[in-house]
Design a protein around this motif. Structure first.
Motif, PDB file in Angstrom:
ATOM      1  N   TYR A 103     -20.135 -11.416 -12.324  1.00  0.00           N
ATOM      2  CA  TYR A 103     -20.236 -10.909 -10.954  1.00  0.00           C
ATOM      3  C   TYR A 103     -19.399  -9.650 -10.793  1.00  0.00           C
ATOM      4  CZ  TYR A 103     -19.503 -10.778  -5.866  1.00  0.00           C
ATOM      5  OH  TYR A 103     -19.421 -10.383  -4.547  1.00  0.00           O
ATOM      6  N   ALA A 104     -18.184  -9.661 -11.350  1.00  0.00           N
ATOM      7  CA  ALA A 104     -17.299  -8.506 -11.242  1.00  0.00           C
ATOM      8  C   ALA A 104     -17.887  -7.288 -11.941  1.00  0.00           C
ATOM      9  CB  ALA A 104     -15.926  -8.846 -11.829  1.00  0.00           C
ATOM     10  N   LYS A 105     -18.479  -7.497 -13.123  1.00  0.00           N
ATOM     11  CA  LYS A 105     -19.083  -6.381 -13.853  1.00  0.00           C
ATOM     12  C   LYS A 105     -20.245  -5.765 -13.073  1.00  0.00           C
ATOM     13  CE  LYS A 105     -17.229  -5.233 -17.793  1.00  0.00           C
ATOM     14  NZ  LYS A 105     -16.854  -3.849 -18.082  1.00  0.00           N
ATOM     15  N   ASN A 106     -21.052  -6.605 -12.462  1.00  0.00           N
ATOM     16  CA  ASN A 106     -22.165  -6.094 -11.655  1.00  0.00           C
ATOM     17  C   ASN A 106     -21.650  -5.308 -10.451  1.00  0.00           C
ATOM     18  OD1 ASN A 106     -24.167  -7.161 -13.327  1.00  0.00           O
ATOM     19  ND2 ASN A 106     -24.176  -9.125 -12.263  1.00  0.00           N
ATOM     20  N   PHE A 107     -20.551  -5.800  -9.859  1.00  0.00           N
ATOM     21  CA  PHE A 107     -19.912  -5.100  -8.739  1.00  0.00           C
ATOM     22  C   PHE A 107     -19.439  -3.723  -9.196  1.00  0.00           C
ATOM     23  CE2 PHE A 107     -16.121  -3.879  -6.397  1.00  0.00           C
ATOM     24  CZ  PHE A 107     -16.443  -4.128  -5.078  1.00  0.00           C
ATOM     25  N   MET A 108     -18.769  -3.666 -10.359  1.00  0.00           N
ATOM     26  CA  MET A 108     -18.273  -2.388 -10.882  1.00  0.00           C
ATOM     27  C   MET A 108     -19.411  -1.396 -11.097  1.00  0.00           C
ATOM     28  SD  MET A 108     -15.565  -3.735 -13.755  1.00  0.00           S
ATOM     29  CE  MET A 108     -14.654  -5.252 -13.466  1.00  0.00           C
ATOM     30  N   GLU A 110     -22.402  -1.377  -9.697  1.00  0.00           N
ATOM     31  CA  GLU A 110     -23.046  -1.007  -8.432  1.00  0.00           C
ATOM     32  C   GLU A 110     -22.287   0.088  -7.696  1.00  0.00           C
ATOM     33  OE1 GLU A 110     -24.517  -2.999  -4.187  1.00  0.00           O
ATOM     34  OE2 GLU A 110     -23.649  -4.281  -5.765  1.00  0.00           O
ATOM     35  N   PHE A 111     -20.948   0.028  -7.759  1.00  0.00           N
ATOM     36  CA  PHE A 111     -20.167   0.959  -6.949  1.00  0.00           C
ATOM     37  C   PHE A 111     -19.471   2.046  -7.773  1.00  0.00           C
ATOM     38  CE2 PHE A 111     -20.693  -2.779  -4.304  1.00  0.00           C
ATOM     39  CZ  PHE A 111     -21.168  -2.184  -3.146  1.00  0.00           C
ATOM     40  N   GLY A 112     -19.870   2.183  -9.030  1.00  0.00           N
ATOM     41  CA  GLY A 112     -19.384   3.296  -9.831  1.00  0.00           C
ATOM     42  C   GLY A 112     -17.943   3.204 -10.245  1.00  0.00           C
ATOM     43  N   VAL A 113     -17.442   1.979 -10.379  1.00  0.00           N
ATOM     44  CA  VAL A 113     -16.088   1.794 -10.885  1.00  0.00           C
ATOM     45  C   VAL A 113     -16.102   2.058 -12.391  1.00  0.00           C
ATOM     46  CG1 VAL A 113     -14.205   0.154 -11.202  1.00  0.00           C
ATOM     47  CG2 VAL A 113     -15.571   0.085  -9.099  1.00  0.00           C
ATOM     48  N   LYS A 114     -15.204   2.875 -12.852  1.00  0.00           N
ATOM     49  CA  LYS A 114     -15.169   3.277 -14.261  1.00  0.00           C
ATOM     50  C   LYS A 114     -14.790   2.081 -15.140  1.00  0.00           C
ATOM     51  CE  LYS A 114     -13.284   7.055 -17.084  1.00  0.00           C
ATOM     52  NZ  LYS A 114     -12.296   8.167 -17.055  1.00  0.00           N
ATOM     53  N   THR A 115     -15.705   1.671 -16.015  1.00  0.00           N
ATOM     54  CA  THR A 115     -15.486   0.487 -16.835  1.00  0.00           C
ATOM     55  C   THR A 115     -16.262   0.616 -18.137  1.00  0.00           C
ATOM     56  OG1 THR A 115     -15.512  -1.945 -16.820  1.00  0.00           O
ATOM     57  CG2 THR A 115     -17.411  -0.831 -15.835  1.00  0.00           C
ATOM     58  N   ALA A 116     -16.058  -0.334 -19.046  1.00  0.00           N
ATOM     59  CA  ALA A 116     -16.746  -0.307 -20.337  1.00  0.00           C
ATOM     60  C   ALA A 116     -18.208  -0.715 -20.174  1.00  0.00           C
ATOM     61  CB  ALA A 116     -16.050  -1.252 -21.319  1.00  0.00           C
ATOM     62  N   ARG A 117     -19.065  -0.163 -21.037  1.00  0.00           N
ATOM     63  CA  ARG A 117     -20.482  -0.569 -21.061  1.00  0.00           C
ATOM     64  C   ARG A 117     -20.562  -2.043 -21.444  1.00  0.00           C
ATOM     65  NH1 ARG A 117     -23.768  -0.942 -25.375  1.00  0.00           N
ATOM     66  NH2 ARG A 117     -22.213   0.098 -26.682  1.00  0.00           N
ATOM     67  N   GLU A 253     -14.441   0.935  -1.511  1.00  0.00           N
ATOM     68  CA  GLU A 253     -15.738   1.176  -0.874  1.00  0.00           C
ATOM     69  C   GLU A 253     -16.673  -0.013  -1.079  1.00  0.00           C
ATOM     70  OE1 GLU A 253     -16.983   4.791  -2.702  1.00  0.00           O
ATOM     71  OE2 GLU A 253     -15.678   6.069  -1.473  1.00  0.00           O
ATOM     72  N   GLY A 254     -16.658  -0.585  -2.286  1.00  0.00           N
ATOM     73  CA  GLY A 254     -17.502  -1.739  -2.564  1.00  0.00           C
ATOM     74  C   GLY A 254     -17.110  -2.954  -1.746  1.00  0.00           C
ATOM     75  N   LEU A 255     -15.815  -3.178  -1.605  1.00  0.00           N
ATOM     76  CA  LEU A 255     -15.339  -4.301  -0.795  1.00  0.00           C
ATOM     77  C   LEU A 255     -15.786  -4.149   0.661  1.00  0.00           C
ATOM     78  CD1 LEU A 255     -11.696  -4.654  -2.202  1.00  0.00           C
ATOM     79  CD2 LEU A 255     -13.588  -6.250  -2.569  1.00  0.00           C
ATOM     80  N   LYS A 256     -15.668  -2.946   1.182  1.00  0.00           N
ATOM     81  CA  LYS A 256     -16.055  -2.716   2.571  1.00  0.00           C
ATOM     82  C   LYS A 256     -17.570  -2.832   2.755  1.00  0.00           C
ATOM     83  CE  LYS A 256     -12.102   0.187   3.844  1.00  0.00           C
ATOM     84  NZ  LYS A 256     -11.621   1.542   4.209  1.00  0.00           N
ATOM     85  N   ASP A 257     -18.328  -2.290   1.810  1.00  0.00           N
ATOM     86  CA  ASP A 257     -19.791  -2.343   1.911  1.00  0.00           C
ATOM     87  C   ASP A 257     -20.312  -3.775   1.846  1.00  0.00           C
ATOM     88  OD1 ASP A 257     -19.854   0.361   2.135  1.00  0.00           O
ATOM     89  OD2 ASP A 257     -20.811   0.768   0.203  1.00  0.00           O
ATOM     90  N   ASN A 258     -19.610  -4.628   1.122  1.00  0.00           N
ATOM     91  CA  ASN A 258     -20.043  -6.021   0.966  1.00  0.00           C
ATOM     92  C   ASN A 258     -19.317  -6.977   1.917  1.00  0.00           C
ATOM     93  OD1 ASN A 258     -21.979  -6.576  -1.495  1.00  0.00           O
ATOM     94  ND2 ASN A 258     -20.628  -4.898  -2.115  1.00  0.00           N
ATOM     95  N   TYR A 259     -18.586  -6.422   2.867  1.00  0.00           N
ATOM     96  CA  TYR A 259     -17.820  -7.239   3.827  1.00  0.00           C
ATOM     97  C   TYR A 259     -16.897  -8.214   3.102  1.00  0.00           C
ATOM     98  CZ  TYR A 259     -21.382  -5.323   6.905  1.00  0.00           C
ATOM     99  OH  TYR A 259     -22.209  -4.459   7.577  1.00  0.00           O
TER     100      TYR A 259
END
Length: 412
Positions: A103-108, A110-117, A253-259
């Motif tokens: 779930y966390a990886k999908n969140f990253m 979706e919102f462009g959080v810099k992470t590993a492929r 931004e992701g936290l706010k967009d997803n309430y």
């Protein structure tokens, strides 16, 4: 104020020590605490959310602080808030960012959080087929909660195949490993950033370093942490700006967009490469053993920080201009099989450091081992060398059968 701290590790002891220095705190309860916390406040031996809720009501608890991840994922914050009680931590839907790495990886993403492929797999067969096509090393993670141990860096296909078999078929971490995340291996150094949220914004503390591997030189199995230091000497102002712009800002931004905004701690596990900061994971609570060093350096009253967060006020975090080092003494065999019940001696000979018992219990006035990570020794100094010398000098007289610790904490 009457405070309830949930958890039984060194992190909770560090919270307790910090709060006990505040004259406004009249009583501190720990559920269920350990041999160290009973010298700070009162241990209560209940763990069920319903029982903790009843206790908080009966004892007129003014503030509850949640240490470990499991009760957060199970929804303790939701239940306390329904009852009108003040509690510091994320609701169940937010804690999922730690409870499910998938779930966390999908969140990253979706919102462009810099992470590993990365890729997420629910099927052993599909994961195996993916591993046959990839280059190595690869990082394999159990998606669920595995007490910091469900991560393997596989050097080749055979090791990767064994890992997914252990996770998905053998279920060595129970249901935590039936879904796995497989991601590219990034070369660099790790940094821990623990922040607090006031429901509107996220305020990071100074950086910390956690020594996760069991062996000297960073070799061997992953653990819950064999030591820590703060601030991280390798984390520069340039790295921090990269973190703020490419990880913290899109996360907010992701936290706010997803309430999903909340009041509580948020942990950012970073991997800093030559291409900047990448997010490895979110933890929706403070880290252990990073909390131990951060609480030694925090110049604010912890109660003020938490109360201001809950009430939605701006936070101005202040830290001492010092260095802090934490050394973990562990039971032989950890993080694999280990035995407990051995008497801990020599604690009275510690002169220059704070000692937080974690995996320990007290019987008839004597302390005995009761877990893998048995105790933490923490010291501060103007330099890391000064703090390190204190910690290792104070570790020498502390004894229990099959005790071991890393000899290189704060050396690199």
């Amino acid at each position: 104020m009457r405070v309830l701290i949930i958890g039984n590790g060194g992190r909770e002891a560090a919270f307790g020590k910090k709060l006990a220095q505040d004259k406004r705190i009249t009583e501190i309860f720990f559920a269920k605490g350990n041999a160290a916390t009973e010298n700070i406040g009162t241990n209560i031996y209940i763990t069920e959310i319903s029982e903790l809720l009843h206790f908080a009501k009966r004892e007129a608890i003014d503030l509850t602080i949640v240490g470990p991840e499991a009760p957060l994922v199970d929804g303790i914050v939701d239940e306390f808030k329904k009852a009108g009680l003040r509690i510091f931590g994320p609701e169940k839907k937010v804690a999922k960012l730690e409870g499910s790495k998938a779930y966390a990886k999908n969140f990253m993403k979706e919102f462009g959080v810099k992470t590993a492929r990365s890729m997420v797999f629910n099927s052993f067969v599909e994961a195996k087929e993916y591993l046959q096509k990839e280059s190595y090393p690869l990082v394999i993670k159990a998606s669920g909660l595995a007490q910091g141990k469900g991560v393997v860096i596989a050097e080749d296909f055979d090791e990767a195949l064994k890992t997914i078999h252990d996770f998905m078929i053998e279920k060595i971490y129970g249901d935590a490993g039936i879904q796995v995340v497989i991601e590219e291996f990034l070369k660099g150094f790790e940094v821990s950033i623990i922040a607090v949220s006031n429901g509107k914004d996220i305020f990071p503390m100074i950086s910390a370093k956690d020594y996760k591997k069991v062996g000297n030189g960073g070799i061997g199995a992953n653990t819950g942490g064999m030591g820590s230091l703060a601030p991280s000497p390798d984390f520069t102002l340039i790295h921090n700006r990269d973190f703020l712009d490419n990880i913290l800002k899109p996360t907010l931004e992701g936290l706010k967009d997803n309430y999903l905004m909340f009041t509580g701690f948020m942990f950012f596990g970073l991997l800093v490469t030559e291409n900047g900061c990448h997010l490895l994971e979110y933890n929706m609570r403070s880290g252990d053993p990073e909390t131990q060093v951060l609480m030694e350096l925090l110049d604010n009253e912890l109660a003020d920080v938490i109360e201001d967060c809950i009430d939605g006020r701006e936070i101005n975090l202040k830290f001492k201009d010092e260095k802090a080092v934490c050394l973990v003494l562990a039971s032989g065999g950890y993080p694999g099989h280990y035995e407990t019940g051995y008497e801990i001696t020599g604690l009275e000979k510690v002169q220059h450091s704070s000692v937080f018992l974690s995996g320990a219990t007290n019987k008839a006035g004597k302390n005995f081992t009761a877990g893998g990570r048995v105790l933490n020794i923490i010291a501060t100094g103007k330099t890391f060398d000064e703090a390190r010398e204190k910690v290792y000098a104070d570790a020498l007289p502390v004894k229990f059968d099959y005790a071991f610790y890393r000899n290189d904490i704060a050396k690199f």
